[in-house]
Design a protein around this motif. Structure first.
Motif, PDB file in Angstrom:
ATOM      1  N   MET A   1       0.847  -1.189   0.000  1.00 61.96           N
ATOM      2  CA  MET A   1       0.000   0.000   0.000  1.00 61.96           C
ATOM      3  C   MET A   1       0.887   1.244   0.000  1.00 61.96           C
ATOM      4  SD  MET A   1      -3.165   0.832   2.594  1.00 61.96           S
ATOM      5  CE  MET A   1      -3.867  -0.776   2.235  1.00 61.96           C
ATOM      6  N   ASP A   2       0.706   2.126  -0.983  1.00 58.67           N
ATOM      7  CA  ASP A   2       1.515   3.329  -1.133  1.00 58.67           C
ATOM      8  C   ASP A   2       1.236   4.294   0.020  1.00 58.67           C
ATOM      9  OD1 ASP A   2       2.861   5.587  -1.877  1.00 58.67           O
ATOM     10  OD2 ASP A   2       1.987   5.739  -3.877  1.00 58.67           O
ATOM     11  N   ALA A   3       2.246   4.496   0.875  1.00 58.02           N
ATOM     12  CA  ALA A   3       2.056   5.327   2.067  1.00 58.02           C
ATOM     13  C   ALA A   3       1.724   6.768   1.712  1.00 58.02           C
ATOM     14  CB  ALA A   3       3.302   5.272   2.952  1.00 58.02           C
ATOM     15  N   THR A   4       2.140   7.209   0.519  1.00 57.13           N
ATOM     16  CA  THR A   4       1.875   8.599   0.142  1.00 57.13           C
ATOM     17  C   THR A   4       0.424   8.822  -0.276  1.00 57.13           C
ATOM     18  OG1 THR A   4       2.506   8.263  -2.182  1.00 57.13           O
ATOM     19  CG2 THR A   4       4.263   8.860  -0.621  1.00 57.13           C
ATOM     20  N   GLN A   5      -0.331   7.746  -0.482  1.00 57.58           N
ATOM     21  CA  GLN A   5      -1.726   7.854  -0.904  1.00 57.58           C
ATOM     22  C   GLN A   5      -2.709   7.422   0.186  1.00 57.58           C
ATOM     23  OE1 GLN A   5      -2.749   9.128  -3.994  1.00 57.58           O
ATOM     24  NE2 GLN A   5      -0.592   9.718  -4.046  1.00 57.58           N
ATOM     25  N   LEU A   6      -2.213   7.172   1.378  1.00 54.27           N
ATOM     26  CA  LEU A   6      -3.090   6.686   2.437  1.00 54.27           C
ATOM     27  C   LEU A   6      -4.182   7.689   2.787  1.00 54.27           C
ATOM     28  CD1 LEU A   6      -0.579   4.993   4.927  1.00 54.27           C
ATOM     29  CD2 LEU A   6      -2.039   3.903   3.203  1.00 54.27           C
ATOM     30  N   ASN A   7      -3.917   8.968   2.559  1.00 47.49           N
ATOM     31  CA  ASN A   7      -4.917   9.985   2.902  1.00 47.49           C
ATOM     32  C   ASN A   7      -6.194   9.841   2.081  1.00 47.49           C
ATOM     33  OD1 ASN A   7      -2.888  11.007   0.837  1.00 47.49           O
ATOM     34  ND2 ASN A   7      -4.541  12.507   0.547  1.00 47.49           N
ATOM     35  N   TRP A   8      -6.114   9.158   0.934  1.00 44.72           N
ATOM     36  CA  TRP A   8      -7.308   8.981   0.099  1.00 44.72           C
ATOM     37  C   TRP A   8      -8.087   7.729   0.457  1.00 44.72           C
ATOM     38  CZ3 TRP A   8      -9.109  12.990  -2.259  1.00 44.72           C
ATOM     39  CH2 TRP A   8      -8.245  13.986  -2.721  1.00 44.72           C
ATOM     40  N   ILE A  23      -1.514  -1.138   8.080  1.00 45.87           N
ATOM     41  CA  ILE A  23      -0.948   0.203   8.232  1.00 45.87           C
ATOM     42  C   ILE A  23      -1.082   0.593   9.694  1.00 45.87           C
ATOM     43  CG2 ILE A  23      -1.571   0.908   5.885  1.00 45.87           C
ATOM     44  CD1 ILE A  23      -3.837   2.608   7.120  1.00 45.87           C
ATOM     45  N   SER A  24      -0.399   1.651  10.066  1.00 42.66           N
ATOM     46  CA  SER A  24      -0.530   2.191  11.419  1.00 42.66           C
ATOM     47  C   SER A  24      -1.316   3.493  11.376  1.00 42.66           C
ATOM     48  CB  SER A  24       0.848   2.448  12.037  1.00 42.66           C
ATOM     49  OG  SER A  24       1.502   3.508  11.351  1.00 42.66           O
ATOM     50  N   SER A  25      -1.875   3.844  12.507  1.00 36.28           N
ATOM     51  CA  SER A  25      -2.542   5.141  12.601  1.00 36.28           C
ATOM     52  C   SER A  25      -1.554   6.269  12.341  1.00 36.28           C
ATOM     53  CB  SER A  25      -3.178   5.301  13.980  1.00 36.28           C
ATOM     54  OG  SER A  25      -3.752   6.580  14.124  1.00 36.28           O
ATOM     55  N   GLU A  26      -0.334   6.111  12.830  1.00 37.76           N
ATOM     56  CA  GLU A  26       0.667   7.158  12.616  1.00 37.76           C
ATOM     57  C   GLU A  26       0.929   7.363  11.129  1.00 37.76           C
ATOM     58  OE1 GLU A  26       5.212   8.431  13.959  1.00 37.76           O
ATOM     59  OE2 GLU A  26       4.381   6.495  14.577  1.00 37.76           O
ATOM     60  N   GLN A  27       1.011   6.286  10.362  1.00 37.99           N
ATOM     61  CA  GLN A  27       1.217   6.417   8.919  1.00 37.99           C
ATOM     62  C   GLN A  27       0.048   7.148   8.261  1.00 37.99           C
ATOM     63  OE1 GLN A  27       1.782   2.152   8.199  1.00 37.99           O
ATOM     64  NE2 GLN A  27       3.783   2.611   7.304  1.00 37.99           N
ATOM     65  N   LEU A  28      -1.159   6.788   8.666  1.00 39.92           N
ATOM     66  CA  LEU A  28      -2.346   7.417   8.086  1.00 39.92           C
ATOM     67  C   LEU A  28      -2.402   8.899   8.423  1.00 39.92           C
ATOM     68  CD1 LEU A  28      -5.089   7.312   6.646  1.00 39.92           C
ATOM     69  CD2 LEU A  28      -6.104   6.546   8.809  1.00 39.92           C
ATOM     70  N   VAL A  29      -2.176   9.235   9.673  1.00 40.88           N
ATOM     71  CA  VAL A  29      -2.226  10.637  10.086  1.00 40.88           C
ATOM     72  C   VAL A  29      -1.116  11.430   9.414  1.00 40.88           C
ATOM     73  CG1 VAL A  29      -1.969  12.194  12.062  1.00 40.88           C
ATOM     74  CG2 VAL A  29      -3.441  10.175  12.238  1.00 40.88           C
ATOM     75  N   ALA A  34       0.573  15.406   5.464  1.00 40.40           N
ATOM     76  CA  ALA A  34       1.323  15.740   4.251  1.00 40.40           C
ATOM     77  C   ALA A  34       0.408  16.353   3.205  1.00 40.40           C
ATOM     78  CB  ALA A  34       2.003  14.481   3.701  1.00 40.40           C
ATOM     79  N   ARG A  35      -0.794  15.834   3.104  1.00 40.79           N
ATOM     80  CA  ARG A  35      -1.767  16.408   2.159  1.00 40.79           C
ATOM     81  C   ARG A  35      -2.175  17.812   2.593  1.00 40.79           C
ATOM     82  NH1 ARG A  35      -3.347  17.300  -2.852  1.00 40.79           N
ATOM     83  NH2 ARG A  35      -5.617  17.544  -3.024  1.00 40.79           N
TER      84      ARG A  35
END
Length: 445
Positions: A1-8, A23-29, A34-35
């Motif tokens: 899963m592309d970490a840079t696109q987790l916000n979507w 994934i982790s919550s920290e990665q998602l947040v 970043a967005r």
């Protein structure tokens, strides 16, 4: 899963991925933050944002999961909150200089519910002044020269721009459904009294609702299920079983729904491309739609809503009027002036009309599953000095019915236009099920 696109990711998918350890919550947040860094310079959706505090919450959620602690349905998922919703860890300034620096000592009831479900409060989103008409700084993510709508402008824009998967707003007239329509996302106004308002700026006890924003219907159901309940601070709530929003909204209707197409008197204000879009939609749905005219008595509802809102806001903002009326916008000052002059007879007469209106609509709902109507008169207006016309929301807000805006159309200028479905009071989950059916019909062509 592309970490840079987790916000979507949708909130539902994100919650599952966190629960499964993908994934982790920290990665998602961090992806959401970043967005924000990438997009918020143009959109300006946030009133208060503390990235390190958001990450601290996320790390705590990840630690709880790794230690085998209980996790909730929104564990580790970030949520934005309109800046009229009290938060213990962020200021709540209500979009007015009169409340600048205000720091609540308690969370609003819905915030406590979200934290109990495991959510991370990412930050506070921009509201218009006191959740009324004077715009804040937020721009429409689809075109910054256009309004995002209001008053829940920041919440709608933040979700639409991919900065956060979920957000809460409010609606006293059209403050959730309209910005959802303008920003091209899903917006949901539950039945009056279903979601508690304790710890929120009060404009009108009769008309105020909590509003929900998401990019999928599944996410609206997930968010809504967490925030239904009784609150002693909100006298319009009651003890009741929590609706099974998620499971019921995901079901197929036992029979294809029948929709009542109701234009309302606001149809005269609708843009040509919106009218054409609804003609095509109604034709495509065929026998699943019947057009129904409102009774003549309902045509006065817009005046009744205005009378109630102005009188109750004048009472609720008495302190602001006394200490700082010169610092209020001309729009809000004029409303409060009218409210202070309202006759008690007119106010009480308007209140008494709500029950009779709902009795009239009960006859429609005996035949039809939901009312089909526009969310707004068209696409988001160009310019930032107005949040647009709420006329297509007024009647349903006055009646306290649940309403959902679906991003199913585009205008000639390419901007989104919402389709609104309205259901009977306390049938919120069934309304979301009908909305899912309608979205599937449109997507199937």
């Amino acid at each position: 899963m592309d970490a840079t696109q987790l916000n979507w990711l949708s909130a539902s998918d994100a919650a599952r991925a966190i629960r499964d350890g993908a994934i982790s919550s920290e990665q998602l947040v961090e992806a959401c933050l970043a967005r924000v860094r990438e997009a918020d310079g143009a959109v300006q959706a946030w009133a208060h944002l503390d990235p390190e505090h958001a990450l601290t919450q996320a790390r705590a959620r990840d630690r709880d999961r790794s230690e085998g602690q209980p996790t909730g349905p929104l564990h580790g998922v970030p949520v934005g909150l309109k800046d009229i919703i009290d938060t213990l860890d962020y200021p709540t300034e209500d979009g007015t200089v009169l409340h600048a620096g205000r720091t609540p000592v308690h969370d609003a009831t819905v915030v406590a519910m979200l934290r109990a479900a495991g959510a991370v409060v990412l930050g506070k989103t921009v509201t218009t002044e006191c959740a009324y008409y004077a715009p804040g700084k937020t721009r429409n993510p689809h075109n910054p020269e256009h309004t995002p709508g209001g008053s829940s402008s920041g919440s709608a824009a933040a979700v639409a721009a991919g900065m956060v998967p979920l957000a809460l707003g409010s609606q006293t007239n059209g403050s959730t459904i309209r910005p959802a329509s303008f920003c091209g996302i899903y917006g949901f106004k539950p039945t009056h009294g279903l979601v508690p308002r304790g710890g929120m700026l009060q404009l009108s006890r009769t008309l105020d609702h909590v509003g929900l924003f998401a990019r999928t219907l599944e996410d609206l159901a997930l968010l809504g299920e967490q925030i239904v309940g009784h609150d002693p601070r909100d006298p319009d709530t009651r003890v009741r079983a929590r609706p099974a929003f998620v499971s019921l909204a995901a079901e197929e209707p036992p029979l294809p729904p029948l929709l009542a197409f109701v234009k309302t008197p606001a149809w005269e204000r609708a843009a040509d491309d919106l009218k054409e879009g609804f003609v095509e939609l109604v034709a495509a749905l065929g026998v699943r739609v019947v057009e129904i005219e409102l009774p003549e008595s309902a045509r006065q509802a817009w005046d009744w809503q205005r009378t109630i809102m102005e009188a109750e806001m004048a009472a609720n903002f008495a302190a602001e009027w006394e200490r700082g009326r010169d610092k209020l916008s001309p729009q809000l000052r004029s409303l409060l002036e009218r409210g202070r002059e309202a006759r008690a007879y007119d106010y009480q007469a308007a209140l008494a009309r709500i029950a009779s209106l709902n009795e009239g609509f009960a006859e429609i709902f005996e035949r039809c599953d939901a009312i089909l109507t526009p969310s707004a008169p068209g696409t988001a207006p160009k310019g930032l000095d107005s949040t647009g016309d709420p006329a297509f929301c007024t009647l349903w807000t006055l009646c306290g019915m649940p309403a959902v805006s679906l991003p199913l159309m585009k205008g000639e200028n390419g901007l989104p236009m919402g389709v609104q479905l309205v259901g009977p009071r306390s049938a919120d989950a069934r309304l979301l099920r009908t909305a899912r059916w309608l979205a599937a019909q449109v997507q199937a062509g």
